[in-house]
Design a protein around this motif. Structure first.
Motif, mmCIF file in Angstrom:
data_model
loop_
_atom_site.group_PDB
_atom_site.id
_atom_site.type_symbol
_atom_site.label_atom_id
_atom_site.label_comp_id
_atom_site.label_asym_id
_atom_site.label_seq_id
_atom_site.Cartn_x
_atom_site.Cartn_y
_atom_site.Cartn_z
ATOM 1 N N GLN A 49 33.309 34.416 42.816
ATOM 2 C CA GLN A 49 33.860 35.459 43.692
ATOM 3 C C GLN A 49 33.326 36.843 43.326
ATOM 4 O O GLN A 49 33.350 37.259 42.173
ATOM 5 C CB GLN A 49 35.388 35.459 43.614
ATOM 6 C CG GLN A 49 36.038 36.385 44.629
ATOM 7 C CD GLN A 49 37.542 36.181 44.707
ATOM 8 O OE1 GLN A 49 38.070 35.219 44.149
ATOM 9 N NE2 GLN A 49 38.238 37.047 45.394
ATOM 10 N N ASN A 50 32.816 37.531 44.347
ATOM 11 C CA ASN A 50 32.305 38.907 44.229
ATOM 12 C C ASN A 50 31.177 39.031 43.204
ATOM 13 O O ASN A 50 31.022 40.064 42.569
ATOM 14 C CB ASN A 50 33.442 39.873 43.870
ATOM 15 C CG ASN A 50 33.063 41.326 44.115
ATOM 16 O OD1 ASN A 50 32.379 41.637 45.089
ATOM 17 N ND2 ASN A 50 33.481 42.214 43.244
ATOM 18 N N SER B 64 33.913 28.716 44.207
ATOM 19 C CA SER B 64 34.929 29.780 44.235
ATOM 20 C C SER B 64 34.957 30.605 42.948
ATOM 21 O O SER B 64 35.481 31.721 42.931
ATOM 22 C CB SER B 64 36.314 29.172 44.487
ATOM 23 O OG SER B 64 36.651 28.248 43.467
ATOM 24 N N ARG B 65 34.376 30.082 41.866
ATOM 25 C CA ARG B 65 34.354 30.830 40.603
ATOM 26 C C ARG B 65 33.341 31.971 40.607
ATOM 27 O O ARG B 65 33.276 32.761 39.652
ATOM 28 C CB ARG B 65 34.056 29.868 39.447
ATOM 29 C CG ARG B 65 35.160 28.842 39.198
ATOM 30 C CD ARG B 65 34.709 27.777 38.214
ATOM 31 N NE ARG B 65 33.636 26.942 38.764
ATOM 32 C CZ ARG B 65 33.022 25.971 38.095
ATOM 33 N NH1 ARG B 65 33.363 25.733 36.827
ATOM 34 N NH2 ARG B 65 32.072 25.246 38.655
ATOM 35 N N PRO C 190 33.651 35.657 50.410
ATOM 36 C CA PRO C 190 34.377 36.050 49.183
ATOM 37 C C PRO C 190 33.486 36.168 47.954
ATOM 38 O O PRO C 190 33.801 36.920 47.023
ATOM 39 C CB PRO C 190 35.410 34.921 49.009
ATOM 40 C CG PRO C 190 35.581 34.333 50.365
ATOM 41 C CD PRO C 190 34.222 34.428 51.001
ATOM 42 N N ASN C 191 32.383 35.442 47.936
ATOM 43 C CA ASN C 191 31.506 35.443 46.758
ATOM 44 C C ASN C 191 30.460 36.550 46.784
ATOM 45 O O ASN C 191 29.811 36.817 45.774
ATOM 46 C CB ASN C 191 30.799 34.094 46.619
ATOM 47 C CG ASN C 191 31.738 32.988 46.167
ATOM 48 O OD1 ASN C 191 32.927 33.225 45.982
ATOM 49 N ND2 ASN C 191 31.211 31.789 45.997
#
Length: 295
Positions: free
Chosen positions: A106-107, A103-104, A150-151
Motif C-alpha cells: 500500500q502506497n 495489499s502489503r 491503493p498501492n
C-alpha cells in the motif's frame, strides 16, 4: 543540440509541428512504423551506412521496419519491476505482474506514466497481449488497474529514479535501463521480468524528412555503429546494446547478466508494441486517463 522527450507521443508531436528540423531522432519500434506511415521519416540509403554488420541479426529486419529501410538499431530492453529487497515482504520476488496488487505494498508503488505500459502489464497479468484489440478485455484491464490504486504512491517518468534511489518507494514499474541506473546508486534494488512476459522494446535511429544536415546524420549513425563507441554509450546509459561487436568490448559481468541481456529463448517469449491504429490508441489513452483520474 540535444533534446529528450517523456514519450514517443511527445516526440511525434514535436516532429509533426516541424518547428525544429532534427537531423536524427530516436523513436521506439511502434512509433517508427507510425512515423513511416505518416511520411515523417526518410528511407535510408544503405550505401552510406557503415557497420550495420556489427548488429546482432536478431535485432534486424523487425516487423516494424522490414529490411531496416528506415531505421538503425540503437538500444533495446524490457519493461519490468524494480523493488527494494530490504523493504518488500520476503516472499515477494515479483515473478508475476499480479504481485503488484499485493495489499502489503500500500502506497509504495511508482507506476510508469504510459498507457501502453500500464494497460499492457494488466493485460499480460491475465494472459492477454499488450496489443489487445478486444474492447471487453481492454475494459477489464482498466478495471484491474483501478484495483491497484491503493498501492500507488505516484505515476511519473524520470522522477522515479531519484525517488527509488532515496528509498521513497519500495517498488517501481520501470524500463530496464532506468533500473540499471537506479541499481548503480542503490545496491538494495532488484530488477525482475515477470514470467507472463513483458514488453520488449527497440529504440532505433531514423532520419526525419525535416533533416538539414543529411551527410552529418549518416556520419553520426556510422559513428554510433562503431563497436568502441556503442560500448561506451551502453556502459554510460545502462541500456542493452544490439551491437554484437560492442558487447565483446564490455564487462562480461554486465553482458552475461540475463536480467538486462535476456537469452534468445526469453526474448522470443516477449512482445513488442504494435501500432494499433488511431482508434485503438485513443481507446488505450482514454482508459489510462480514467485510471489516473481515479487516483
Amino acid at each position: 543540440v540535444y533534446e529528450t522527450f517523456d514519450s514517443n507521443e511527445a516526440l511525434l508531436t514535436k516532429v509533426q509541428s516541424g518547428s525544429t528540423p532534427y537531423d536524427i531522432i530516436i523513436p521506439s519500434d511502434y512509433m517508427i512504423n507510425k512515423m513511416r506511415k505518416l511520411n515523417l521519416i526518410k528511407k535510408l540509403d544503405h550505401s552510406k551506412i557503415e557497420g550495420l554488420d556489427n548488429i546482432d541479426p536478431q535485432f534486424l529486419d523487425k516487423v516494424f521496419d522490414p529490411g531496416n529501410e528506415y531505421s538503425i538499431p540503437y538500444f533495446w530492453g524490457t519493461l519490468g519491476i524494480l523493488y527494494n529487497k530490504t523493504k518488500v515482504p520476503e516472499d515477494l520476488k515479483f515473478e508475476k505482474w499480479d504481485d503488484l496488487w499485493d495489499s502489503r505494498l500500500q502506497n509504495n508503488i511508482l507506476a510508469i506514466d504510459g498507457a501502453r505500459e500500464m494497460l499492457g502489464l494488466a493485460l499480460q497479468s491475465e494472459g492477454r497481449s499488450v496489443n489487445e484489440k478486444n474492447e471487453v478485455n481492454l475494459n477489464l484491464a482498466e478495471k484491474k488497474l483501478e484495483l491497484l490504486h491503493p498501492n500507488i504512491k505516484a505515476i511519473n517518468s524520470d522522477e522515479k529514479k531519484m525517488l527509488m534511489i532515496n528509498n521513497e518507494a519500495w517498488v517501481s514499474v520501470v524500463f530496464s535501463g532506468d533500473a540499471s541506473a537506479i541499481m548503480e546508486e542503490n545496491k538494495d534494488m532488484v530488477y525482475a521480468i515477470p514470467k507472463e512476459g513483458t514488453n520488449l522494446w527497440f529504440d532505433n535511429m531514423v532520419i526525419p524528412n525535416t533533416v538539414k544536415n543529411e551527410d552529418a546524420a549518416y556520419k553520426f549513425i556510422n559513428f554510433m555503429l562503431r563497436p568502441e563507441n556503442a560500448a561506451k554509450n551502453a556502459e554510460f546509459v545502462g541500456y542493452a546494446t544490439p551491437n554484437e561487436k560492442a558487447k565483446e568490448l564490455m564487462d562480461p559481468e554486465v553482458t552475461s547478466d540475463e536480467t538486462f541481456y535476456p537469452s534468445e529463448e526469453v526474448i522470443q517469449s516477449l512482445e513488442h508494441y504494435e501500432f494499433l491504429g488511431n482508434e485503438w490508441i485513443t481507446k488505450y489513452n482514454e482508459a489510462f486517463l480514467d485510471f489516473k483520474m481515479g487516483l
